[in-house]
Design a protein around this motif. Sequence first.
Motif, PDB file in Angstrom:
ATOM      1  N   GLN A  60       9.643  -8.411  75.543  1.00 38.84           N
ATOM      2  CA  GLN A  60       9.462  -9.848  75.680  1.00 38.84           C
ATOM      3  C   GLN A  60       8.065 -10.207  75.203  1.00 38.84           C
ATOM      4  OE1 GLN A  60      12.310 -11.237  77.288  1.00 38.84           O
ATOM      5  NE2 GLN A  60      11.601 -13.125  76.335  1.00 38.84           N
ATOM      6  N   TRP A  61       7.944 -11.140  74.333  1.00 35.85           N
ATOM      7  CA  TRP A  61       6.605 -11.547  73.876  1.00 35.85           C
ATOM      8  C   TRP A  61       6.675 -12.991  73.407  1.00 35.85           C
ATOM      9  CZ3 TRP A  61       5.274 -12.491  68.523  1.00 35.85           C
ATOM     10  CH2 TRP A  61       6.360 -12.336  67.634  1.00 35.85           C
ATOM     11  N   SER A  62       5.518 -13.550  73.162  1.00 36.07           N
ATOM     12  CA  SER A  62       5.465 -14.925  72.675  1.00 36.07           C
ATOM     13  C   SER A  62       4.322 -15.074  71.695  1.00 36.07           C
ATOM     14  CB  SER A  62       5.255 -15.900  73.841  1.00 36.07           C
ATOM     15  OG  SER A  62       4.750 -17.122  73.350  1.00 36.07           O
ATOM     16  N   ALA A  63       4.546 -15.889  70.697  1.00 37.78           N
ATOM     17  CA  ALA A  63       3.535 -16.073  69.661  1.00 37.78           C
ATOM     18  C   ALA A  63       2.266 -16.692  70.229  1.00 37.78           C
ATOM     19  CB  ALA A  63       4.079 -16.942  68.537  1.00 37.78           C
ATOM     20  N   MET A  64       2.383 -17.452  71.321  1.00 38.55           N
ATOM     21  CA  MET A  64       1.203 -18.101  71.863  1.00 38.55           C
ATOM     22  C   MET A  64       0.381 -17.142  72.724  1.00 38.55           C
ATOM     23  SD  MET A  64       1.644 -20.912  70.395  1.00 38.55           S
ATOM     24  CE  MET A  64       0.509 -22.136  71.016  1.00 38.55           C
ATOM     25  N   ASP A  65       0.953 -15.964  73.009  1.00 38.78           N
ATOM     26  CA  ASP A  65       0.205 -14.976  73.794  1.00 38.78           C
ATOM     27  C   ASP A  65      -0.927 -14.384  72.976  1.00 38.78           C
ATOM     28  OD1 ASP A  65       2.011 -15.386  75.751  1.00 38.78           O
ATOM     29  OD2 ASP A  65       3.166 -13.536  75.393  1.00 38.78           O
ATOM     30  N   GLU A  66      -1.942 -13.923  73.722  1.00 40.48           N
ATOM     31  CA  GLU A  66      -3.020 -13.203  73.063  1.00 40.48           C
ATOM     32  C   GLU A  66      -2.501 -11.851  72.587  1.00 40.48           C
ATOM     33  OE1 GLU A  66      -6.744 -13.243  71.579  1.00 40.48           O
ATOM     34  OE2 GLU A  66      -5.852 -14.853  72.794  1.00 40.48           O
ATOM     35  N   ASP A  67      -1.761 -11.202  73.479  1.00 50.22           N
ATOM     36  CA  ASP A  67      -1.282  -9.848  73.214  1.00 50.22           C
ATOM     37  C   ASP A  67       0.191  -9.887  72.807  1.00 50.22           C
ATOM     38  OD1 ASP A  67      -0.721  -7.201  73.117  1.00 50.22           O
ATOM     39  OD2 ASP A  67      -0.870  -6.848  75.288  1.00 50.22           O
ATOM     40  N   TRP A  68       0.446  -9.388  71.628  1.00 53.12           N
ATOM     41  CA  TRP A  68       1.827  -9.414  71.130  1.00 53.12           C
ATOM     42  C   TRP A  68       2.570  -8.115  71.420  1.00 53.12           C
ATOM     43  CZ3 TRP A  68       2.205 -12.290  65.762  1.00 53.12           C
ATOM     44  CH2 TRP A  68       1.862 -13.644  65.951  1.00 53.12           C
ATOM     45  N   LYS A  69       1.925  -7.277  72.205  1.00 52.48           N
ATOM     46  CA  LYS A  69       2.531  -6.008  72.622  1.00 52.48           C
ATOM     47  C   LYS A  69       3.022  -5.189  71.418  1.00 52.48           C
ATOM     48  CE  LYS A  69       4.103  -8.297  76.842  1.00 52.48           C
ATOM     49  NZ  LYS A  69       5.287  -8.927  77.408  1.00 52.48           N
ATOM     50  N   LEU A  70       2.111  -4.980  70.522  1.00 52.46           N
ATOM     51  CA  LEU A  70       2.472  -4.151  69.358  1.00 52.46           C
ATOM     52  C   LEU A  70       2.465  -2.689  69.766  1.00 52.46           C
ATOM     53  CD1 LEU A  70       0.370  -5.830  66.520  1.00 52.46           C
ATOM     54  CD2 LEU A  70       2.666  -6.354  67.314  1.00 52.46           C
ATOM     55  N   PRO A  71       3.214  -1.879  69.045  1.00 47.55           N
ATOM     56  CA  PRO A  71       3.145  -0.445  69.347  1.00 47.55           C
ATOM     57  C   PRO A  71       1.728   0.077  69.126  1.00 47.55           C
ATOM     58  CG  PRO A  71       4.501  -0.874  67.399  1.00 47.55           C
ATOM     59  CD  PRO A  71       4.165  -2.183  67.988  1.00 47.55           C
ATOM     60  N   LYS A  72       1.403   1.167  69.797  1.00 45.20           N
ATOM     61  CA  LYS A  72       0.027   1.697  69.761  1.00 45.20           C
ATOM     62  C   LYS A  72      -0.451   1.970  68.332  1.00 45.20           C
ATOM     63  CE  LYS A  72      -1.421   3.948  74.010  1.00 45.20           C
ATOM     64  NZ  LYS A  72      -0.274   4.414  74.843  1.00 45.20           N
ATOM     65  N   ASP A  73       0.422   2.609  67.564  1.00 45.38           N
ATOM     66  CA  ASP A  73       0.016   3.002  66.215  1.00 45.38           C
ATOM     67  C   ASP A  73       0.442   1.946  65.181  1.00 45.38           C
ATOM     68  OD1 ASP A  73       2.641   3.408  66.738  1.00 45.38           O
ATOM     69  OD2 ASP A  73       2.808   5.278  65.607  1.00 45.38           O
ATOM     70  N   TRP A  74       0.316   0.684  65.551  1.00 50.24           N
ATOM     71  CA  TRP A  74       0.817  -0.374  64.673  1.00 50.24           C
ATOM     72  C   TRP A  74       0.169  -0.366  63.296  1.00 50.24           C
ATOM     73  CZ3 TRP A  74      -2.497  -4.119  62.842  1.00 50.24           C
ATOM     74  CH2 TRP A  74      -3.714  -4.273  63.506  1.00 50.24           C
ATOM     75  N   LYS A  75      -1.108  -0.024  63.262  1.00 53.81           N
ATOM     76  CA  LYS A  75      -1.800  -0.030  61.968  1.00 53.81           C
ATOM     77  C   LYS A  75      -1.185   0.993  61.026  1.00 53.81           C
ATOM     78  CE  LYS A  75      -6.413  -1.782  62.377  1.00 53.81           C
ATOM     79  NZ  LYS A  75      -7.847  -1.583  62.456  1.00 53.81           N
ATOM     80  N   GLN A  76      -0.955   2.160  61.599  1.00 50.30           N
ATOM     81  CA  GLN A  76      -0.387   3.235  60.801  1.00 50.30           C
ATOM     82  C   GLN A  76       1.022   2.875  60.324  1.00 50.30           C
ATOM     83  OE1 GLN A  76      -0.156   6.965  62.876  1.00 50.30           O
ATOM     84  NE2 GLN A  76       0.753   7.946  61.084  1.00 50.30           N
ATOM     85  N   ILE A  77       1.776   2.245  61.235  1.00 51.75           N
ATOM     86  CA  ILE A  77       3.142   1.857  60.880  1.00 51.75           C
ATOM     87  C   ILE A  77       3.120   0.882  59.700  1.00 51.75           C
ATOM     88  CG2 ILE A  77       5.178   0.584  61.676  1.00 51.75           C
ATOM     89  CD1 ILE A  77       4.585   1.681  64.500  1.00 51.75           C
ATOM     90  N   VAL A  78       2.230  -0.095  59.799  1.00 55.85           N
ATOM     91  CA  VAL A  78       2.160  -1.092  58.741  1.00 55.85           C
ATOM     92  C   VAL A  78       1.736  -0.445  57.425  1.00 55.85           C
ATOM     93  CG1 VAL A  78       0.956  -3.150  57.939  1.00 55.85           C
ATOM     94  CG2 VAL A  78       1.735  -3.021  60.295  1.00 55.85           C
ATOM     95  N   MET A  79       0.712   0.390  57.514  1.00 59.69           N
ATOM     96  CA  MET A  79       0.203   1.001  56.286  1.00 59.69           C
ATOM     97  C   MET A  79       1.255   1.899  55.630  1.00 59.69           C
ATOM     98  SD  MET A  79      -2.465  -0.092  55.304  1.00 59.69           S
ATOM     99  CE  MET A  79      -3.299  -1.462  56.021  1.00 59.69           C
ATOM    100  N   GLU A  80       1.933   2.667  56.449  1.00 63.06           N
ATOM    101  CA  GLU A  80       2.963   3.528  55.877  1.00 63.06           C
ATOM    102  C   GLU A  80       4.110   2.709  55.312  1.00 63.06           C
ATOM    103  OE1 GLU A  80       3.910   6.233  59.007  1.00 63.06           O
ATOM    104  OE2 GLU A  80       2.108   7.435  58.693  1.00 63.06           O
ATOM    105  N   GLY A  81       4.468   1.656  56.040  1.00 65.20           N
ATOM    106  CA  GLY A  81       5.531   0.774  55.565  1.00 65.20           C
ATOM    107  C   GLY A  81       5.146   0.096  54.264  1.00 65.20           C
ATOM    108  N   PHE A  82       3.885  -0.300  54.205  1.00 69.02           N
ATOM    109  CA  PHE A  82       3.369  -0.977  53.003  1.00 69.02           C
ATOM    110  C   PHE A  82       3.470  -0.027  51.813  1.00 69.02           C
ATOM    111  CE2 PHE A  82       0.586  -4.856  52.460  1.00 69.02           C
ATOM    112  CZ  PHE A  82       0.620  -4.856  51.087  1.00 69.02           C
ATOM    113  N   GLU A  83       2.953   1.171  52.017  1.00 66.33           N
ATOM    114  CA  GLU A  83       2.918   2.139  50.929  1.00 66.33           C
ATOM    115  C   GLU A  83       4.336   2.493  50.474  1.00 66.33           C
ATOM    116  OE1 GLU A  83       0.647   5.577  51.874  1.00 66.33           O
ATOM    117  OE2 GLU A  83       0.398   6.132  49.765  1.00 66.33           O
ATOM    118  N   ASP A  84       5.207   2.650  51.460  1.00 66.95           N
ATOM    119  CA  ASP A  84       6.590   2.986  51.166  1.00 66.95           C
ATOM    120  C   ASP A  84       7.228   1.907  50.294  1.00 66.95           C
ATOM    121  OD1 ASP A  84       9.176   4.145  51.464  1.00 66.95           O
ATOM    122  OD2 ASP A  84       9.610   2.608  52.967  1.00 66.95           O
TER     123      ASP A  84
END
Lengths: 280, 136, 337, 538
Positions: D53-77
């Motif tokens: 459960q999350w909301s765009a107006m929240d400060e914390d979007w409850k991203l997974p811990k390794d979100w940066k890595q996920i994005v970077m790997e997804g980007f590269e892929d």
Amino acid sequence: MGVNRRKFMKIAGVSVLGLGAVPAQVLAEDGLGFTISETLLHFFHKPAGTVAREALTAKRWGMAVNVRLLDDEMANACMEVCHRIHNVPKIDNPKHEVKWIWPDEFKHAFTSQEHEHIEEGLKKLPFLLMCNHCVNAPCCRVCPTQATFKRESDGIVLMDMHRCIGCRFCMAACPYGSRSFNWVDPRKYLKEEDENPEYPTRMKGVVEKCNFCAERLAKGKIPACVEICQEMAKKKGTEPPLVFGDVDDPDSELRQLLRSSYTLRRKPELGTSPNVFYVV
Amino acid sequence: MYDGGKIITGVVIGLALLTFPFWYNLGRAVTKADPKLPTKEKQCVEPKAYMKTKHMQLLDLWRDSTVRAAKRSYIGFNGVKYDMSLQNTCMSPDCHSKKTEFCDQCHNYTAVVPYCWDCHIPPKEEKPKEVKPKEE
Amino acid sequence: MNIILSLTVSFLAVFGLVVIAFLGVWAAHLDVLFGVIIPYLAVITFFVGIVYRVVKWGKCPVPFRIPSTCGQQKTLPWIKRTYVDKLDNPSNMLGVVGRMFLEVVCFRSLFRNLKLQFGDGQYVKYTSAKWLWLGAIVFHYSFLIVLIRHLRFFTDPLPLFVKVTENIDGFFQIFLPTLYQSGFLLGAAVTYLLLRRVLDAKLRFISLPADYFPLFLILGLLTTGILMRYVLKTDVVSIKELTMGLIHFNPVVPEGVSSLFYIHLFLVSVLFAYLPFSKLSHMAGVFLSPTRNLSNNNRMVRHINPWDYPVKVHTYEAYEDDFREKMRDAGLPLDKE
Amino acid sequence: MAEEIKPEDLLKIDHRPPVRGWMNIPVEIKPGMHCHACEPARLEVVDFPNPRQWSAMDEDWKLPKDWKQIVMEGFEDRLERFRSFQLFMDICVRCGACADKCHFFIGSADPKNMPVMRAELLRSIYRRNFTASGKVFGVFAGGRDLNYDRIKEWWYYLYQCTECRRCSIFCPYGIDMAETTIIGRELTNLLGLNIDWIAAPVAFCYRTGNHLGIQPHAYKEMIEFFVDEIEDVTGVRCDPSFNRKGAEILFITPSGDVFADPGTWTCMGYIMLFHELGLDITWSTYASEGGNFGYFTSHEMAKRLNAKMYMEAKRLGVKWILGGECGHMWRVVNQYMDTFNGPADHLEVPENPLTGTVFENAKSTKMTHIMEFLADTIKNKKLKLDPSRNDQLKVTYHDSCNPARGMGLLEEPRYVIKSVCNNFYEMPHGTTREQTFCCGGGAGLNAGEDMELRFRGGLPRANAVKHVHEQYGVNMLSCVCAIDRAVFPALMEYWVPEVDVTGVCEMVANAMVLEGEKEKTVDLRNNPLPGRGDTEDV
């Protein structure tokens, strides 16, 4: 001029532009000229050099043609010498013809004055026609590039062949038909051995005409046609039929002639004020 | 590589176009400009370095002065007076009497085609040596 | 990064290049470095870089055929398709070739450009805006002509197309040496492209130093080139000796070549080396754009996705399992009773 | 919320972006300008990561811990898998041709809604992390580090793009913002960042076969309700079949048409049409969705949802598929379906049983657009039409983005409309055909909570409608897209209240002279027909 002018430019340029001029000068590398200002001068066509001491000068060059003293032989000689020294090609096709000076009949020269009861003698006399070097030259007004212009120093109407773009406005403007267009490459009609190496030819696509022998005046010589007529008249023992001189100088030989004889100018009603006078 | 055929063809065509000067000159002899200086006249109107790069501007200045301002005398850097004339001064028999051995050398080498000779008459030379690149 | 900073950074970068070349040649006399080594390195970088770049793009598959269709599709034979439709929505290879030709040679898409007019705030209007197209066309073509003209330093004898280009470019025979229009048109176009970035608020917002840098670099090239040809003058014969030496892989560094030339050459070298690694690589990239270089024939010819993989789907059996009772009650046919 | 803002206030738009550089302007997530965050249950249905459960107006979007890595790997892929993506990251010269073409920029003046800018949000991260110059020169090479705010920025702006492709046709290199948005959204979905208006239909569609979650029996009931309605109006009883094996044609249309006005009338139009033509055609409750909200999520999800079409066609043993009026459905069918789930060798090249016309342009995909089918049928005079029955309408036509720019379906609907209506007016040049404006709610943005965004995005289209309304008295906006039919009523209500919305097949049905029909006095909407019934002529 030469080095002094450039030295001056260098000093002036450096002092005006200050530090900025230093790399510019370094970039010019040879260090001989501060060329930015030189180029600017050049761009605006500031002349270099001086008028030679021997040059003939006048306020307003003009010519009188005494047709009574002129015969066909002299007229043809004028034409021949003029065309030879100026590298004017002889093209038989009248459509492509180029001419600077040529004889013609009274009725063609003075179309408005011609009538059926004109003096018989006059009809046969060769009227030498050429550029009239008008005071109010219409050709100069219409030229889009100022290729044809009236030289301020002496009133000669001149052609700057480097600038002529061949639009032929000047030919349309000239009421005397004094101008010719190079429909074909003139060099094809000039034998190499007949070329005058001291004078350029023209290229295809430019207009040309009599220049009152400006190149000869600069060297202190009178126009070639005047000169040859003088020589021929001398042999014959007559007065020279062509008189060249300063219209502005009341003491000139030309003015004396104009004072003493009745003269005509071609199409005076147009207000172009020609500088070639005909003594009839 | 995907679409390899098309891409490689494109790259080859592109490289062939871009490397044009390299293969165009392959096997062609290296030419050199070799202008011959006049024997009689030792000094030009301006120093050599100046003339080398700026002669066209000097000539342009000359033509404007002579044709338009009736000024035909030029005082060279050494104080000598010259008649400003391409045909009668520069190309006079005493000076650069052979266009092919002087003007054409650098002009042909650097592929400069001045339009001077459209009107101005170059000095007469022995026929066989004539290599006049006439441009239309 | 705001406009002032972007402009300053990119201007200083180009200015720095000029200073480096000037000092390198004038003060340090590194003629060989700037006249031979750097140009060779730049050209090698350019060729290797552009091939690397294209191969990198080529190694990426085009999983789907996604042309932007800008005209009527090919359907029923009686539905009229104009030539514009056939080119803007190609249904075969010929159409694609035509579309790419128009795109690469005539900048077709830019020609379509419109300008938003918000007028009194009540109506959204679009008016024709061909200036960007014109600026781009003038820029690219005058650049091409300038490049072709420069072949006179790299060929001997001159090929005909170079002569013809020079003659056309100097057609008016004004000024001396003859004025080449392309140089000045290029200057005008670069100035326009630079000014619109600075003056149009939207462009100002999106522009980065990487947008200003090439423009300043080209302006620098132009300025040095024009200065050399028309103003400060330089010894062309020596320069051709240098350039021909480079072309023949027999480098010579003649005397008397002005530092201005070395600045010019250095800026060109930087441009060449910079090209493959920057947005300027659009030169090659434009050919590879999948929204332009594919035909809209997907329903006729199946496009293969090379990395296609099976995905988890909700089968009909699972669906029927979910809703069997309801379906039976509603009288819907069932596979399994 | 947006309904409270008066149109004249919404029109106060200043398109001059701030002087300040964009790189460090933090994202400001405005209410009314975005859709609700996705509910965890939706993601669980389709096994998507990070359901919570999350909301765009929240400060914390409850991203997974390794979100940066996920994005970077997804980007590269994705850089490696999509030439389009790699190329579009590399070659944009920021010429600005696209800048003022986006309806969201026109309507909102948010400078990051300029297509080039929206792509730069990804491109800056690309440069910083995947290019040598960005790694060395950082911000001077236009690079930005990935941080939490940038992810929020991505989410906010990628879900402010309707993937309409209008920018792409003006780009000198054909850079397609839709492509960047699709891939950008794939990246956000790796972190469980989606909007509920997309995630919910996806989850529904996966299980029940359609976005609205209509279960099979309900689907059948709804259609049968339409059959009754048709009988009331025309006196003719149609008899549509469902999941019928051995039918010649499978008909697939977006479920929106079954669910809400004005789509329902279009749906009645289909039923009447099939009945009148006597087609051997069946509806499917399993493949009961033509649209594909998976396409607004990821390529993979698009493929998962799309698979039903061919699977159902194969199961039922039909010869070919007929597709209803829909926008992005047709982009998927035209440009993706065959690649996703083909080859459809179990089908035959579509052939109109009435005219014998073979649809060669669909010889591989074996799916024909109802407008192509209708145009052919009408051209061959297989339908008895009385256009005067539509004389109360002054019609204009909205080219839906996807059929226009992802297919080229331009003339067919116009031919059909002109055959069934006497009063047809085009909207101004520059707003139609390939340059058509989005309705403002495409690509899954037609939710109720982002009304301001929809009104702003729909402004250019509404403006063009307003123009023809004022100039010619146009009172009906026709379209061939279910999302259009869902989005336009509210948009018209707000900007041009005098104009109503219709599908093309509704107008066809109204003009159709059915065999054995009673004397009609009203149209499908129960509005009196001109010259009939007891109301005065219009």
